[in-house]
Design a protein around this motif. Structure first.
Motif, PDB file in Angstrom:
ATOM      1  N   LYS A  44       0.838  -1.214   0.000  1.00 56.47           N
ATOM      2  CA  LYS A  44       0.000   0.000   0.000  1.00 56.47           C
ATOM      3  C   LYS A  44       0.865   1.254   0.000  1.00 56.47           C
ATOM      4  CE  LYS A  44      -1.834  -1.101   3.983  1.00 56.47           C
ATOM      5  NZ  LYS A  44      -1.122  -2.335   4.336  1.00 56.47           N
ATOM      6  N   THR A  45       1.806   1.289   0.944  1.00 54.48           N
ATOM      7  CA  THR A  45       2.662   2.464   1.042  1.00 54.48           C
ATOM      8  C   THR A  45       3.426   2.668  -0.259  1.00 54.48           C
ATOM      9  OG1 THR A  45       2.926   2.105   3.411  1.00 54.48           O
ATOM     10  CG2 THR A  45       4.564   3.492   2.346  1.00 54.48           C
ATOM     11  N   THR A  46       3.950   1.579  -0.780  1.00 56.65           N
ATOM     12  CA  THR A  46       4.755   1.678  -1.994  1.00 56.65           C
ATOM     13  C   THR A  46       3.927   2.231  -3.153  1.00 56.65           C
ATOM     14  OG1 THR A  46       5.952  -0.244  -1.206  1.00 56.65           O
ATOM     15  CG2 THR A  46       6.323   0.410  -3.474  1.00 56.65           C
ATOM     16  N   TYR A  88       3.171  10.616   6.183  1.00 59.49           N
ATOM     17  CA  TYR A  88       3.798   9.309   6.319  1.00 59.49           C
ATOM     18  C   TYR A  88       3.216   8.514   7.470  1.00 59.49           C
ATOM     19  CZ  TYR A  88       7.250  10.580   2.869  1.00 59.49           C
ATOM     20  OH  TYR A  88       7.873  10.930   1.701  1.00 59.49           O
ATOM     21  N   GLN A  89       3.414   7.202   7.312  1.00 60.64           N
ATOM     22  CA  GLN A  89       2.920   6.250   8.289  1.00 60.64           C
ATOM     23  C   GLN A  89       3.569   6.461   9.666  1.00 60.64           C
ATOM     24  OE1 GLN A  89       3.446   2.462   6.577  1.00 60.64           O
ATOM     25  NE2 GLN A  89       2.288   1.359   8.126  1.00 60.64           N
ATOM     26  N   ASP A  90       4.912   6.658   9.651  1.00 56.16           N
ATOM     27  CA  ASP A  90       5.626   6.680  10.917  1.00 56.16           C
ATOM     28  C   ASP A  90       6.218   8.065  11.154  1.00 56.16           C
ATOM     29  OD1 ASP A  90       7.206   6.389  13.090  1.00 56.16           O
ATOM     30  OD2 ASP A  90       8.610   4.970  12.188  1.00 56.16           O
ATOM     31  N   ALA A 169      -2.562   9.815   2.485  1.00 54.61           N
ATOM     32  CA  ALA A 169      -2.476   9.726   3.941  1.00 54.61           C
ATOM     33  C   ALA A 169      -2.237   8.270   4.299  1.00 54.61           C
ATOM     34  CB  ALA A 169      -3.749  10.253   4.572  1.00 54.61           C
ATOM     35  N   ASP A 170      -1.013   8.004   4.753  1.00 52.91           N
ATOM     36  CA  ASP A 170      -0.623   6.615   5.005  1.00 52.91           C
ATOM     37  C   ASP A 170      -0.897   6.297   6.476  1.00 52.91           C
ATOM     38  OD1 ASP A 170       0.436   4.126   4.876  1.00 52.91           O
ATOM     39  OD2 ASP A 170       2.439   4.741   4.201  1.00 52.91           O
ATOM     40  N   GLU A 171      -1.918   5.561   6.726  1.00 49.10           N
ATOM     41  CA  GLU A 171      -2.301   5.212   8.106  1.00 49.10           C
ATOM     42  C   GLU A 171      -2.340   6.462   8.987  1.00 49.10           C
ATOM     43  OE1 GLU A 171      -2.961   2.074   8.806  1.00 49.10           O
ATOM     44  OE2 GLU A 171      -1.650   0.760   7.662  1.00 49.10           O
TER      45      GLU A 171
HETATM   46 MG    MG Z   1       2.847   1.019   4.821  1.00 49.69          MG
END
Ligand code: MG
Ligand code: ATP
Lengths: 307, 338, 480
Positions: A44-46, A88-90, A169-171
């Motif tokens: 998903k992120t990619t 980003y996710q993190d 919007a990643d997570e």
């Molecule tokens: Mg991800």
């Protein structure tokens, strides 16, 4: 409008090659809000990053208003960056811990040529809107002094100050308490009303269901199903989607029986369906032929030999 | 586990090293021919000629050398000749020494090994012993002191220690011979033979061997220590301890094996460069090895010998490194082929 | 920033190292005030300040050195007068009036508490008015008398069986009797020495005459004419070149080792600073470019670095330098810039490798990508994100490279292949090693300071570097 055509992304780690995304197609219309769901590691992120030309795909292209985003340069690129943003996710990794919060958020504005006075106003109001009040207190802090949830909101603020037309919007809410989640989701809702389109990534379909118009489902780098939120939630077709949805605890007593994927170490067949080893409904045809995307009902697509 | 020969890796390595060698030859050609001719407008023949040789005039000599070495040829012919000569070890004749260059080099090369190889081995022993000592006592005062001294050795100028040692123990106290010539003659001045010769050699070598070992163990000690500490904390060691295996045998069986491999592989690399760094000990203790040859050539501006000695030293480094490429995978499973 | 300084100041190793570093920086920058000498290697007037291989003054606290004399210069005063003439002292001159064949001895007390000096001299000005005078200079210890020199009018010289020196009547005679110029042709005492000692008298006289005890310098005046004589004696002085000198003694030329040390510190720090800038400059640029750009550029830069890492360094250094000397290029460039260029040009590889690897790891961090997503170009990203994050490593690398440069440069100087014309720590050691032999013993005051300075400076820099790296590391910033 952003349109991905047959995107394949390959990572090399050591001598192993990982196909993080395989021939994925995805279209985000203006003002549309799209959800992207799938288990951890499904790509998903990619995929989200390749829409913004942050990951270079092996094949395929991404068109932004008809231009291939991997080829644009100079002024075009700068505009592209301003109009298309990512959260980003993190946040621990995506924020440079050596900068003050104010500088973290102002970076995009500086690069995009906003004056110092403009920046101050925009940043303070963005901090307020993500619930970091009073903004003066937070803007001087260092990232190490903030909690994960607060940092995630800084990351969101950093992306929305540029007033983008499209945002990945990643997570965005996975780090946040339930109490704050709705507030953040409200921000996306507001942006949507202003006409911002978005791609919201989550491994949790239930979160997505409240905010997005359409949902794409990914499995092992493949987009396996997509349709409107209603279609996906109420009538999931792909066995993988069905398994994802039945995993959501729903407080209805007479809910359909759970669909469980098989736990196995069987390798994925090189030419067949990626779900083959784990699919409870697998047929012989699934072993040798990759299923094609087919439109089962208007706007609802699935790639599965069952349909 | 069966060991399969990793051909691809080896071939790649060989090719890399050969390219390196060719680059070095070109580099030497650049500094010995191109720079003097085109930048300083000198005739390289001047480098080959002693101030006087058998009563000939200097210009006659230069002319003769020009003809002999083809130095009056166009530069690309000289280049081809040079590369050919280097690859086939045709270094020609030194008018200054009145001997073939290859003979001069062959005389110097083995002298180094008497002192440098034993000191390398000894320093590895120090490194492993002290490294394990520290790893087992990680964080305690004895570890800090031990590590501090190891770090200190990085920064102690070797030549300084050597001259102090030579002056106090050699000159003042007369505990050992201060140069090799003195070591190899009997008190009455007659040259030694047989066992006496070997005994003299050993007596002479002990001091420099120990000093060099003490100056060089630091890096490998730090390696041993850090790998030792790492494997002391590994879950496997915790598991062994939990099983009740005595601390001693945990350290000796498991930790030691992991901790000494880096020190040993590092010794290999040091072996490759050991001759290159031997100038000081050779100069101070007065024995005529490659380092001294290089140094004397530099002092007397003997560019001919200098270039050839440098080439041989580089070749030695390359060959040793290549051999190591082949050996490392056998002793250290962590070294991957690519 | 305050947090950082605070953390640094709480580390003992860092503080001690900082003090050491500041000490060297201080002596290097204050060299001109600490020593009046500019270059004791080439300026001969800056040599022979004391005996060659003089010990440091303070070393006399050790019993074996306790009786070493320092340089001594004293006015001879309050003489004991002995004789049958008349004498007066008006505060500047002694006036001696003698009738024919009368004599008068001015016996100046000299208490000598040391072993023999390197050399000594007695001087005064004598103006004799009259027909003829004999002025004798003697040194006396208890019952031993050393008849150093005798001055008589040149016409009378042949009358004496012992050697004499000419005296001009009615004129100003500046008389200096120096142990170094005494010989059997001008000194009665030397002429009585046995043959072998006579030849080296100038060198051994101090040893023959001086040991701790009470001496008198006797200026003895006799009227050898037939009419009255009046002799004025001005400024009688005794001086001795000592064998203990200054803070760090002297070298083989009698030049101040302290001066050399301080001048060497200045030069070493200068060359280290410049070469380090070059090393870190090349290493930083190559490392950043290789690590950040990646791909073919990385491959090429990495191969180039490996190439330089594989060629044996010291031999290459020696070879290159020789070529530059032989081809005369050194005259155009000058030895110092050449050394800096060669050392700098051959020492950047380790730095490049480390900067490359930390750049690689920073580049893969999401905040770098995030910056790109905001529209930053590569230069902005390097400036704002990569550099601040690798700063600790860069500082540490500077601190590790300075000692390497100093060690390399000192090594070349030691071998005589580097700088030989003015003092550096390296060539101090080189000369110390070349000019000491079993005969003059272990010249520790010359050999030890440069070596310890190199070690102290290096270790201090090492600890400063590793502390900086530690404090600036991301783990510390996060407070882990
Ligand atoms: Mg991800
Ligand atoms: N920079 C990279 N280098 C190598 N492999 C990568 C890289 N980024 C992602 N991958 C691999 O690609 C695959 C897809 O990763 P991706 O991050 O897109 O998954 P995801 O769906 O976002 O998972 P999650 O829900 O855990 O965030 C994974 O197998 C991952 O290990």
């Amino acid at each position: 409008m952003i349109e991905a055509e047959k995107i394949s992304v390959e990572f090399k780690s050591g001598d192993r090659k990982i196909n993080a995304v395989k021939e994925a197609n995805i279209t985000i219309g203006d003002g549309e809000s799209i959800g992207l769901a799938g288990e951890s590691g499904s790509g998903k992120t990619t995929l989200g990053k390749s829409l913004l030309a942050l990951v270079k795909p092996k094949e395929g292209k991404v068109l932004w208003n008809g231009k291939n985003v991997f080829k644009i340069k100079g002024k075009d690129l700068k505009n592209f960056r301003r109009e298309n943003q990512i959260i980003y996710q993190d946040p621990f990794d995506s924020i440079d811990i050596r900068m003050r919060i104010y500088d973290v958020i102002s970076e995009g504005l500086t690069v995009q040529g906003f004056s110092k006075q403009e920046q101050r106003e925009i940043i303070y109001s963005a901090l307020k809107s993500v619930g970091l009040n009073p903004p003066e207190a937070y803007s001087n802090a260092f990232p190490t002094q903030l909690s994960g949830g607060q940092l995630q909101r800084v990351a969101i603020a950093r992306s929305i100050v540029l007033n983008p037309k499209f945002i990945v919007a990643d997570e965005p809410v996975s780090m946040l308490d339930v109490s704050i989640r709705s507030g953040i989701l409200q921000i996306f809702q507001d942006m949507k009303e202003k006409g911002t389109s978005s791609l919201i990534i989550s491994h949790d379909i239930s979160t997505l269901a409240y905010v997005v118009d359409k949902i794409y489902i990914m499995y092992l780098g493949h987009v396996v199903e997509y349709g409107t939120t209603q279609q996906i939630i109420e009538k999931p077709l792909h066995p993988y989607t069905q398994a994802l949805i039945s995993a959501i605890p729903i407080p209805e007593p007479n809910h359909e029986t759970e669909i469980k994927l098989v736990e196995t170490n069987e390798p994925v067949p090189p030419k067949g369906c990626p779900l083959y080893p784990r699919c409870p409904f697998r047929k012989n045809v699934c072993l040798d032929n990759e299923p094609k995307m087919t439109e089962v009902e208007p706007g609802h697509y699935v790639s599965c030999h069952l349909y | 586990m069966r060991f399969s020969v990793p051909w691809r890796y080896l071939v790649k390595r060989i090719i890399e090293r050969i390219i390196l060698l060719i680059v070095i030859i070109n580099f030497l050609f650049l500094i010995i021919y191109i720079i003097p001719i085109y930048v300083a407008h000198l005739n390289p023949a001047e480098f080959y000629v002693p101030l006087s040789y058998k009563g000939l005039s200097r210009s006659t000599e230069v002319e003769a050398i020009d003809r002999e070495f083809g130095l009056n040829q166009p530069i690309f012919v000289q280049y081809i000749d040079y590369v050919k000569n280097m690859l086939t070890f045709h270094f020609g004749y030194s008018l200054i020494y009145d001997e073939p260059v290859s003979k001069i080099i062959l005389q110097a090369l083995p002298v180094d090994l008497i002192i440098l190889v034993p000191s390398l081995i000894l320093s590895t022993v120090f490194a492993i012993g002290l490294g394990l000592f520290s790893a087992v006592r990680f964080g305690r005062l004895s570890d800090s002191i031990n590590t501090f001294f190891a770090i200190l050795t990085y920064f102690i100028p070797g030549f300084w220690v050597l001259i102090i040692f030579l002056q106090i123990f050699g000159f003042q106290l007369g505990l050992f011979p201060t140069n090799i010539a003195q070591a190899l003659i009997s008190p009455s001045g007659a040259p030694l033979h047989g066992w006496a010769y070997i005994a003299g050699l050993i007596k002479f070598s002990i001091a420099p061997i120990i000093i060099l070992a003490l100056l060089a163990y630091g890096v490998r000690m730090a390696l041993t220590r850090s790998y030792g500490v790492e494997s002391m904390g590994s879950s496997y060691v915790t598991y062994l301890r939990a099983k009740g295996i005595p601390e001693r045998s945990v350290v000796y069986k498991h930790v030691m094996r992991n901790a000494i491999i880096p020190a040993i592989t590092r010794t290999g690399i040091d072996f490759a460069f050991v001759i290159a760094g031997s100038v000081f000990v050779e100069d101070i203790f007065g024995f005529y090895g490659m380092g001294e040859l290089l140094y004397r050539s530099a002092l007397t501006f003997n560019v001919q010998i200098l270039g050839d000695a440098f080439y041989i030293l580089s070749l030695y480094v390359i060959v040793v490194l290549l051999v190591l490429d082949f050996i490392y995978p056998l002793i250290d499973p962590r070294v991957k082929y690519e | 920033m305050n947090r950082l300084v605070n953390q640094l100041l709480h580390r003992k190793a860092f503080l001690i190292s900082l003090v050491i570093l500041l000490f060297f920086i201080f002596i290097a920058s204050a060299a001109n005030y600490l020593t009046p000498y500019k270059d004791p290697y080439t300026i001969t007037s800056e040599q022979h300040l004391a005996a060659p291989y003089s010990i440091p003054i303070w070393a006399r606290i050790f019993p074996q050195y306790s009786k070493y004399p320092p340089n001594t210069n004293m006015d001879l005063k309050s003489p004991l007068i002995l004789g049958n003439g008349s004498e007066s002292f008006n505060g500047t001159a002694y006036t001696v009036e003698l009738k024919p064949s009368e004599y008068e001895n001015l016996s100046f007390p000299l208490s000598w508490n040391y072993q023999y000096p390197y050399s000594f001299s007695i001087s005064f000005i004598a103006i004799p008015h009259g027909q003829a005078a004999q002025i004798n200079v003697l040194l006396k210890q208890q019952n031993k008398t050393y008849f150093l020199e005798s001055f008589v009018p040149s016409a009378d010289q042949i009358l004496y069986t012992y050697p004499t020196c000419p005296l001009s009547m009615g004129k100003t005679n500046s008389i200096t009797i120096s142990s170094e110029s005494l010989s059997s042709s001008n000194s009665p005492y030397v002429s009585t020495l046995p043959g072998n000692e006579r030849y080296i008298a100038s060198a051994i006289l101090p040893q023959l005459i001086f040991k701790p005890g009470k001496y008198s310098v006797i200026i003895s005046i006799e009227n050898i004419g037939t009419s009255p004589l009046k002799v004025y004696i001005y400024q009688p002085k005794f001086s001795a070149v000592g064998r203990a000198y200054g803070i760090l003694g002297t070298d083989n030329n009698g030049a101040s080792v302290f001066a050399e040390f301080v001048l060497g510190a200045r030069f070493d720090l200068e060359i280290a600073a410049i070469a380090t800038l070059i090393i870190v400059g090349i290493g930083l640029i190559f490392g950043l470019v290789a690590g950040y750009v990646g791909g073919k550029v990385d491959l090429f830069l990495n191969a180039l670095t490996d190439f330089f890492l594989t060629i044996p360094g010291l031999p290459l250094l020696i070879t290159l330098e020789t070529i530059f000397v032989v081809s005369g290029l050194i005259l155009k460039i000058g030895i110092v810039p050449l050394l800096i260029a060669i050392i700098g040009g051959l020492s950047w590889m380790g730095t490049m490798k480390i900067i490359r690897s930390v750049t690689l790891s920073v580049r893969s961090r999401t905040f770098v990508e995030a910056s790109k997503a905001l529209g930053s170009g590569p230069f902005r990203i390097i400036r704002k994100h990569v550099l601040p994050n690798i700063l600790g490593v860069v500082f540490a690398q500077i601190a590790y490279d300075v000692p390497v440069v100093i060690l390399t440069e000192s090594g070349l100087d030691f071998l005589g292949l580097g700088i030989t014309k003015f003092p550096t720590w390296g060539n101090m050691l080189g000369y110390a090693s070349a000019y000491t032999s079993p005969a003059n013993g272990f010249v520790w005051w010359w050999v030890l300071p440069p070596g310890f300075a190199i070690i102290f400076l290096s270790v201090a820099l090492y600890f400063i570097g590793s502390t900086l790296q530690d404090v600036l590391s991301p783990y510390k910033v996060r407070g882990e």
